[in-house]
Design an enzyme around this catalytic site. Structure first.
Site, mmCIF file in Angstrom:
data_model
loop_
_atom_site.group_PDB
_atom_site.id
_atom_site.type_symbol
_atom_site.label_atom_id
_atom_site.label_comp_id
_atom_site.label_asym_id
_atom_site.label_seq_id
_atom_site.Cartn_x
_atom_site.Cartn_y
_atom_site.Cartn_z
ATOM 1 N N HIS A 65 1.022 -1.247 0.069
ATOM 2 C CA HIS A 65 0.026 0.018 -0.055
ATOM 3 C C HIS A 65 1.030 1.074 -0.046
ATOM 4 O O HIS A 65 2.013 1.098 0.587
ATOM 5 C CB HIS A 65 -1.028 -0.049 1.098
ATOM 6 C CG HIS A 65 -0.005 -0.254 2.646
ATOM 7 N ND1 HIS A 65 0.081 -1.396 3.059
ATOM 8 C CD2 HIS A 65 0.457 0.848 3.592
ATOM 9 C CE1 HIS A 65 0.696 -0.957 4.228
ATOM 10 N NE2 HIS A 65 0.966 0.230 4.489
ATOM 11 N N CYS A 175 10.681 5.001 28.548
ATOM 12 C CA CYS A 175 11.366 6.566 29.301
ATOM 13 C C CYS A 175 12.529 6.673 28.996
ATOM 14 O O CYS A 175 13.254 5.819 28.175
ATOM 15 C CB CYS A 175 11.156 5.755 31.003
ATOM 16 S SG CYS A 175 12.274 4.540 31.084
#
Length: 657
Positions: A65, A175
């Site tokens: 796609h 984090c």
């Protein structure tokens, strides 16, 4: 999908042997139908998208796609291969191939088609019907949803009714350091999902790398949760779905709320604005602290991205330099190059080797900080101008502050250039040539000519101030750093204090070495205090907290402040003030004692490398004792009224039992 696919766009005997041939065959049908204007140009865009990531899904499915300037209207073509075609799926070749074409800029159409089709492909009845269908028009109608696939066989007599399909969520946690918060948020979300009967798959983007979620799992998800303090990598994979975008601490402290918010967004049909190339941002995060929040939140995310990539250089370089001093003394820093003067049997040569390797690693500290701040803002095209700006900061003696500014300037320059619309033929060279070139020129000009000297002057003034600290001024700075390290235990304030300390190691001075020592000492206090409290007063803590307390001994000794987070999350009003008080005491004592530290991490394992090691350990012990005493007293005050209430209601409780 009512107008996306017609019988002329279906090939039930796709003879292609490769994905390139398959794309050409199906694209040819689009050209014939007048939906694609330039076959070769469109195929080039398909190939470029395929090069980014394989489009094969488990179950024998391929979904090439792209968005292209050569597409006139959103279109879907389908081919069924008798031999199978390799689209990179883990389970082998694909026999069902769907080519999706969307006009350039039609992100919503593209993502809607892709998401809708991917969801239907998770239904075995749908794929079985496509494999069995022998009529092109009927296959097109089936894909359009005009004919439902054959119903599943009725359950045998005596079996239970099939349970309703569970709500599915995919999540990403990360984090700045990629160690504790990343995995604690993942565990917290998984536990909350199990309690609510939700199927949740988490991708932890930690310091050891990350294992990408299966594209089929993402495609089947009803919603997405990002709990992150640094930029999510390859975010385009999650486009076209309801998105909750928040900080990693929210993933630890309120996972049930995030899951409920994801459900609500899915019910309302809210779709994120993330495109497949990662552009765009989510909307309506409800005030959560994700990367798509207000400017202050985004700025923190950019800075933490730079810090997260800088920390390994700081840790490796700092420890090597500290070891070299332990072996050869501080004078080893002036040794001649080991490339020309190395003696295998002399300890001084080995000390010089470690020192020079560590110094080389430290030389990357500011460029890496600047480069990955820019990367967090504008992705890979910003790496080159970011690194260039960081290197210039070192050249003009602008140091750590110069690296921060250079990274922000580089990211801003790249983002500005990316806003300029260019001819489609230039798009391929923009991220690898044009953007890095123009942004590097802009950043270089600004750093050398405009802002570099003022920043260098500010950096020198800060260094002189740190070196001149003594007496009460040093103690006050120690208190402030201790409070910051212990307030959110690995969160933004903690990372700001830590970044301030490690930045000083790039060009170490007596003052900056004292700051590093105070920061590490204060950061060890929260987990050590919780470990001691659970040992001395087990009855004040739950069984889970007692188990966490045993682990906290090791975490605290290793300078992993996050080891106290489970305690703070369960009882923040008592735990956080207690550990802040102890951290402030430790930071103040460390500065007052004149303790120094050349290693950025390591906890008790680098005590031999600390200046005034016994006084340093005393500072940690005193702070730990203060925090332990406070948390025990505060928790005891809570338990006393509870015990009185239980005594008053004793007979009732006994009967109920």
């Amino acid at each position: 999908m009512s107008e996306l696919i017609t019988a002329e766009l279906v090939d039930l005997d796709l003879s292609a042997g490769t994905k390139t041939e398959a794309a050409r065959s199906l694209a040819g049908r689009m050209v014939t139908a007048g939906r694609v204007t330039d076959l070769d140009g469109f195929l080039a865009d398909v190939a470029a998208r395929e090069a980014q990531m394989p489009t094969g899904l488990d179950g024998g499915i391929g979904i090439p796609h792209c968005r292209s300037e050569h597409v006139a209207t959103p279109t879907l073509a389908f081919g069924r291969s008798p031999r199978g075609i390799d689209f990179g799926a883990p389970d082998g070749p694909a026999d069902l191939v769907f080519l999706i074409a969307a006009p350039a800029g039609a992100d919503d159409d593209h993502l809607t088609i892709l998401s809708s089709l991917a969801r239907r492909l998770m239904d075995p009845g749908f794929t079985d019907a496509l494999r069995a269908e022998e009529n092109a028009a009927a296959a097109a109608a089936l894909i359009r949803g005009e004919e439902a696939p054959a119903p599943a066989p009725e359950p045998e007599e005596g079996t239970k009714e099939k349970a309703a399909e569970p709500f599915r969520i995919v999540a990403v946690t990360s984090c700045p350091t990629g160690i504790a918060h990343t995995y604690m948020a993942a565990e917290s979300l998984e536990a909350a999902a199990r309690a609510q009967g939700v199927v949740l798959d988490v991708e932890t983007q930690g310091s050891a790398g990350f294992e990408r979620l299966d594209p089929a799992v993402i495609a089947a998800a009803d919603a997405v949760i990002w709990a992150h303090d640094v930029d999510v990598r390859e975010k385009g994979r999650f486009g076209g779905k309801p998105l909750v975008d928040t900080g990693v601490k929210a993933g630890i402290n309120r996972p049930a709320e995030l899951i409920a918010e994801a459900r609500a967004k899915a019910e309302r049909g809210e779709i994120s604005g993330i495109a497949e190339d990662g552009a765009g941002q989510s909307e309506g995060t409800g005030g959560t602290a994700g990367a798509s929040g207000h400017f202050g939140v985004r700025l923190r995310t950019y800075l933490m991205s730079g810090v997260s990539y800088m920390v390994p250089f700081v840790a490796a370089g700092g420890l090597l330099i500290a070891l070299s001093f332990a072996i050869g003394g501080y004078e080893i820093a002036g040794a001649k190059s080991v490339a020309d003067h190395f003696a295998w049997g002399e300890s001084a040569s080995w000390a010089a080797l470690l020192n020079q390797i560590g110094t080389a690693a430290f030389g990357f500290l500011v460029p890496v900080l600047a480069g990955y701040i820019a990367y967090g803002m504008a992705d890979r095209p910003a790496l080159v101008p970011g690194f260039v700006g960081g290197a210039i900061a070192l050249t003009i003696d602008a140091g750590f502050l110069g690296g921060l500014v250079a990274g922000l300037l580089a990211g801003a320059a790249v983002m500005a250039i990316q806003r300029v619309k260019v001819h489609p033929t230039l798009r391929g060279i923009m991220p690898v040539l044009v953007i890095p070139l123009l942004a590097s020129i802009a950043v270089g000009f600004l750093m050398f000519i405009v802002v570099g000297k003022p920043i260098a002057s500010l950096q020198n003034a800060l260094t002189d101030w740190l070196n001149g600290l003594s007496g009460s001024n040093a103690v006050i700075l120690g208190v402030v750093l201790g409070l910051m390290m212990c307030f959110d235990m690995g969160g933004p304030l903690n990372k700001v204090a830590y970044a301030f300390a490690v930045g000083g190691l790039a060009d170490p001075t007596p003052g900056s070495l004292k700051v590093m020592a105070a920061v590490m000492a204060a950061g060890m206090v929260p987990p050590l205090a919780m470990a001691l409290a659970t040992t001395l007063r087990r009855g004040l803590f739950t069984r889970t907290e007692q188990e966490n307390g045993r682990a906290a001994w090791v975490l605290g000794a290793s300078f992993i402040t996050e080891g106290a987070i489970p305690f703070a999350a369960a009882d923040p009003l008592r735990v956080i003030p207690s550990v802040m008080a102890g951290g402030a005491v430790t930071g103040a004592l460390s500065m007052a004692f004149g303790c120094t530290l050349r290693a950025p991490h390591g906890g008790v394992f680098v005590v031999p490398l600390i200046g005034e090691p016994f006084l340093y350990l005393l500072a940690i012990a005193v702070g730990t004792a203060v925090s332990t005493a406070l948390v025990v007293v505060l928790k005891g005050m809570r338990r006393a009224p509870d015990a009185e209430a239980r005594a008053d209601d004793g007979p009732t409780v006994a009967v109920a039992a």
